[in-house]
Design a protein around this motif. Sequence first.
Motif, PDB file in Angstrom:
ATOM      1  N   LEU A  31      14.158  21.606  10.689  1.00 34.38           N
ATOM      2  CA  LEU A  31      13.666  22.461  11.715  1.00 34.38           C
ATOM      3  C   LEU A  31      13.223  23.775  11.558  1.00 34.38           C
ATOM      4  CD1 LEU A  31      16.041  21.226  14.943  1.00 34.38           C
ATOM      5  CD2 LEU A  31      13.380  20.841  14.463  1.00 34.38           C
ATOM      6  N   PRO A  32      13.877  24.736  10.679  1.00 30.52           N
ATOM      7  CA  PRO A  32      13.572  25.966  10.385  1.00 30.52           C
ATOM      8  C   PRO A  32      12.273  25.969   9.259  1.00 30.52           C
ATOM      9  CG  PRO A  32      15.971  25.969  10.102  1.00 30.52           C
ATOM     10  CD  PRO A  32      15.487  24.549  10.439  1.00 30.52           C
ATOM     11  N   ALA A  33      12.264  24.784   8.525  1.00 27.07           N
ATOM     12  CA  ALA A  33      11.370  24.738   7.292  1.00 27.07           C
ATOM     13  C   ALA A  33      10.024  24.513   8.134  1.00 27.07           C
ATOM     14  CB  ALA A  33      11.770  23.725   6.468  1.00 27.07           C
ATOM     15  N   ILE A  34      10.066  23.528   9.013  1.00 24.53           N
ATOM     16  CA  ILE A  34       8.754  23.058   9.646  1.00 24.53           C
ATOM     17  C   ILE A  34       8.252  24.223  10.561  1.00 24.53           C
ATOM     18  CG2 ILE A  34       7.535  21.411  11.287  1.00 24.53           C
ATOM     19  CD1 ILE A  34       9.602  19.361  10.205  1.00 24.53           C
ATOM     20  N   THR A  35       9.279  25.058  11.201  1.00 21.13           N
ATOM     21  CA  THR A  35       8.756  26.082  12.262  1.00 21.13           C
ATOM     22  C   THR A  35       8.036  27.050  11.101  1.00 21.13           C
ATOM     23  OG1 THR A  35      10.372  25.496  13.709  1.00 21.13           O
ATOM     24  CG2 THR A  35       9.561  27.571  13.854  1.00 21.13           C
ATOM     25  N   ALA A  36       8.899  27.443  10.482  1.00 21.97           N
ATOM     26  CA  ALA A  36       8.243  28.573   9.398  1.00 21.97           C
ATOM     27  C   ALA A  36       6.930  28.285   8.982  1.00 21.97           C
ATOM     28  CB  ALA A  36       9.153  28.944   8.392  1.00 21.97           C
ATOM     29  N   LEU A  37       6.743  26.991   8.235  1.00 19.26           N
ATOM     30  CA  LEU A  37       5.682  26.323   7.803  1.00 19.26           C
ATOM     31  C   LEU A  37       4.392  26.479   8.900  1.00 19.26           C
ATOM     32  CD1 LEU A  37       4.099  24.997   5.541  1.00 19.26           C
ATOM     33  CD2 LEU A  37       4.903  22.830   6.584  1.00 19.26           C
ATOM     34  N   ASN A  38       4.689  26.341   9.987  1.00 25.62           N
ATOM     35  CA  ASN A  38       3.325  26.336  10.889  1.00 25.62           C
ATOM     36  C   ASN A  38       3.041  27.696  11.180  1.00 25.62           C
ATOM     37  OD1 ASN A  38       3.177  23.343  11.325  1.00 25.62           O
ATOM     38  ND2 ASN A  38       4.940  23.357  12.712  1.00 25.62           N
ATOM     39  N   LEU A  39       4.045  28.503  11.305  1.00 24.25           N
ATOM     40  CA  LEU A  39       3.682  29.987  11.489  1.00 24.25           C
ATOM     41  C   LEU A  39       2.820  30.619  10.384  1.00 24.25           C
ATOM     42  CD1 LEU A  39       6.930  31.245  13.303  1.00 24.25           C
ATOM     43  CD2 LEU A  39       4.849  30.708  14.226  1.00 24.25           C
ATOM     44  N   PHE A  40       3.365  30.254   9.149  1.00 23.86           N
ATOM     45  CA  PHE A  40       2.827  30.847   8.023  1.00 23.86           C
ATOM     46  C   PHE A  40       1.473  30.296   7.891  1.00 23.86           C
ATOM     47  CE2 PHE A  40       7.159  31.491   6.122  1.00 23.86           C
ATOM     48  CZ  PHE A  40       7.336  32.587   6.465  1.00 23.86           C
ATOM     49  N   GLU A  41       1.182  28.980   8.239  1.00 21.48           N
ATOM     50  CA  GLU A  41      -0.326  28.536   7.816  1.00 21.48           C
ATOM     51  C   GLU A  41      -1.025  29.132   9.123  1.00 21.48           C
ATOM     52  OE1 GLU A  41       0.242  24.212   7.881  1.00 21.48           O
ATOM     53  OE2 GLU A  41       0.467  24.200   5.966  1.00 21.48           O
ATOM     54  N   GLY A  42      -0.475  29.320  10.172  1.00 19.82           N
ATOM     55  CA  GLY A  42      -1.490  29.808  11.176  1.00 19.82           C
ATOM     56  C   GLY A  42      -1.975  31.402  10.805  1.00 19.82           C
ATOM     57  N   LYS A  43      -1.027  32.134  10.363  1.00 24.06           N
ATOM     58  CA  LYS A  43      -1.339  33.392   9.941  1.00 24.06           C
ATOM     59  C   LYS A  43      -2.251  33.299   8.527  1.00 24.06           C
ATOM     60  CE  LYS A  43      -0.659  37.825  10.206  1.00 24.06           C
ATOM     61  NZ  LYS A  43      -1.030  38.614  11.437  1.00 24.06           N
ATOM     62  N   VAL A  44      -2.341  32.438   7.527  1.00 28.41           N
ATOM     63  CA  VAL A  44      -3.233  32.189   6.667  1.00 28.41           C
ATOM     64  C   VAL A  44      -4.382  31.886   7.245  1.00 28.41           C
ATOM     65  CG1 VAL A  44      -3.672  30.825   4.597  1.00 28.41           C
ATOM     66  CG2 VAL A  44      -1.418  31.657   4.861  1.00 28.41           C
ATOM     67  N   ASP A  45      -4.465  30.932   8.290  1.00 28.58           N
ATOM     68  CA  ASP A  45      -5.935  30.771   8.915  1.00 28.58           C
ATOM     69  C   ASP A  45      -6.520  31.745   9.357  1.00 28.58           C
ATOM     70  OD1 ASP A  45      -5.648  27.936   8.094  1.00 28.58           O
ATOM     71  OD2 ASP A  45      -4.696  27.298  10.083  1.00 28.58           O
ATOM     72  N   GLN A  46      -5.726  32.561  10.018  1.00 33.32           N
ATOM     73  CA  GLN A  46      -6.221  33.918  10.749  1.00 33.32           C
ATOM     74  C   GLN A  46      -6.862  34.688   9.597  1.00 33.32           C
ATOM     75  OE1 GLN A  46      -3.195  35.910  12.966  1.00 33.32           O
ATOM     76  NE2 GLN A  46      -3.205  34.407  14.539  1.00 33.32           N
ATOM     77  N   VAL A  47      -6.250  34.835   8.354  1.00 27.79           N
ATOM     78  CA  VAL A  47      -6.838  35.722   7.211  1.00 27.79           C
ATOM     79  C   VAL A  47      -8.041  35.112   6.919  1.00 27.79           C
ATOM     80  CG1 VAL A  47      -6.353  36.243   4.927  1.00 27.79           C
ATOM     81  CG2 VAL A  47      -4.430  36.410   6.673  1.00 27.79           C
ATOM     82  N   ARG A  48      -8.082  33.917   6.656  1.00 28.43           N
ATOM     83  CA  ARG A  48      -9.243  33.142   6.244  1.00 28.43           C
ATOM     84  C   ARG A  48     -10.490  33.514   7.052  1.00 28.43           C
ATOM     85  NH1 ARG A  48      -7.315  28.465   6.077  1.00 28.43           N
ATOM     86  NH2 ARG A  48      -6.785  28.208   3.983  1.00 28.43           N
ATOM     87  N   LEU A  49     -10.195  33.468   8.436  1.00 29.56           N
ATOM     88  CA  LEU A  49     -11.121  33.663   9.371  1.00 29.56           C
ATOM     89  C   LEU A  49     -11.945  35.284   9.286  1.00 29.56           C
ATOM     90  CD1 LEU A  49     -10.171  31.679  12.536  1.00 29.56           C
ATOM     91  CD2 LEU A  49     -12.215  31.073  11.033  1.00 29.56           C
ATOM     92  N   SER A  50     -10.540  36.097   9.069  1.00 30.23           N
ATOM     93  CA  SER A  50     -11.292  37.780   8.930  1.00 30.23           C
ATOM     94  C   SER A  50     -11.733  37.808   7.589  1.00 30.23           C
ATOM     95  CB  SER A  50      -9.735  38.424   8.958  1.00 30.23           C
ATOM     96  OG  SER A  50      -9.147  38.403  10.170  1.00 30.23           O
ATOM     97  N   MET A  51     -11.378  37.066   6.424  1.00 30.27           N
ATOM     98  CA  MET A  51     -12.120  37.237   5.032  1.00 30.27           C
ATOM     99  C   MET A  51     -13.507  36.663   4.956  1.00 30.27           C
ATOM    100  SD  MET A  51     -10.415  36.052   1.441  1.00 30.27           S
ATOM    101  CE  MET A  51      -9.027  37.018   1.848  1.00 30.27           C
ATOM    102  N   ARG A  52     -13.704  35.573   5.817  1.00 34.31           N
ATOM    103  CA  ARG A  52     -14.910  34.949   6.042  1.00 34.31           C
ATOM    104  C   ARG A  52     -15.926  36.125   6.817  1.00 34.31           C
ATOM    105  NH1 ARG A  52     -14.863  29.268   8.429  1.00 34.31           N
ATOM    106  NH2 ARG A  52     -13.630  28.943   6.699  1.00 34.31           N
ATOM    107  N   ASP A  53     -15.332  36.596   7.827  1.00 32.62           N
ATOM    108  CA  ASP A  53     -16.269  37.596   8.423  1.00 32.62           C
ATOM    109  C   ASP A  53     -16.464  38.792   7.691  1.00 32.62           C
ATOM    110  OD1 ASP A  53     -17.341  39.027  11.133  1.00 32.62           O
ATOM    111  OD2 ASP A  53     -15.888  40.146  10.496  1.00 32.62           O
ATOM    112  N   GLY A  54     -15.480  39.296   7.055  1.00 29.29           N
ATOM    113  CA  GLY A  54     -15.544  40.587   6.145  1.00 29.29           C
ATOM    114  C   GLY A  54     -16.798  40.435   5.124  1.00 29.29           C
ATOM    115  N   THR A  55     -16.496  39.288   4.490  1.00 35.41           N
ATOM    116  CA  THR A  55     -17.189  39.144   3.326  1.00 35.41           C
ATOM    117  C   THR A  55     -18.824  38.775   3.581  1.00 35.41           C
ATOM    118  OG1 THR A  55     -16.615  36.863   3.133  1.00 35.41           O
ATOM    119  CG2 THR A  55     -15.220  38.171   1.728  1.00 35.41           C
TER     120      THR A  55
END
Length: 262
Positions: free
Chosen positions: A218-242
């Motif tokens: 349970l903690p592993a899956i929960t943390a994985l989803n939270l981390f991947e969501g944050k990485v997706d936000q960074v990916r969108l920000s990076m696409r916009d900034g670049t």
Amino acid sequence: MPEEATSVDAANGAVEGVSAAADGASNATTGGAADIIAQGGSGDVWYSIGSLIDKGGPIVAILLVLSVISAAVILLKIVQFWTSGLSRRGFVDPAVDKIERGDLGGSLEILKKHKTPLARAMAAGVRAKMRGDLRDEDVAAEIQRVGTMELGSLQRYLRWLEVIGNISPLLGLLGTVIGMINAFQSLEAAGTQVDPALLSGGIWVALLTTAVGLIVALPAITALNLFEGKVDQVRLSMRDGTSRVIAALHARPGSSQSRAAQ
């Protein structure tokens, strides 16, 4: 007088008997409580690590090792995400304004002050353009290369959480199946003298591995989803900034004259 003496002796005997009975009841109660405490300390506390390994066997030991790995990865990623400043974007507009005015050096100085993945990807594009010998396609490719490396660094070790979250319940289920097989084998060996406690004890010990597997997953899956969501936000920000950097490099003063000269 003899009758009075006899009555007194009988009364004294009755008092002594009641006192002895009370003492015996007190001793029995104290001894019973001590036995219960001793039993609870030795066998009923199933949630201690030693008891878990003793009752769950090697599968629980493997799950505990996986839980340590999972906790280490989660802590590592929390520290990495926190120190990377993934939510900071205040430098984007000043850097883009500098590029549009043709001040690539000033833009690079602004970006170098920030150690975020977005700032490093934008800085890579500015450096590539400052070389003067690269086409716009090459600059975009350099930005994409650095951005991909930054995202890869953020995603590092997340696969461990995915694997642990997937296999921990399966390991727990495997331990439960093995435990149920052992319980029914013991029941068969008992023959006609079947003790219900034997079966129930084997069942709860068998289910223990499933519980541990779910607790690890349970903690592993929960943390994985939270981390991947944050990485997706960074990916969108990076696409916009670049994209803004590339557009600013096209629009900066002197870019049309340089393209005409080429």
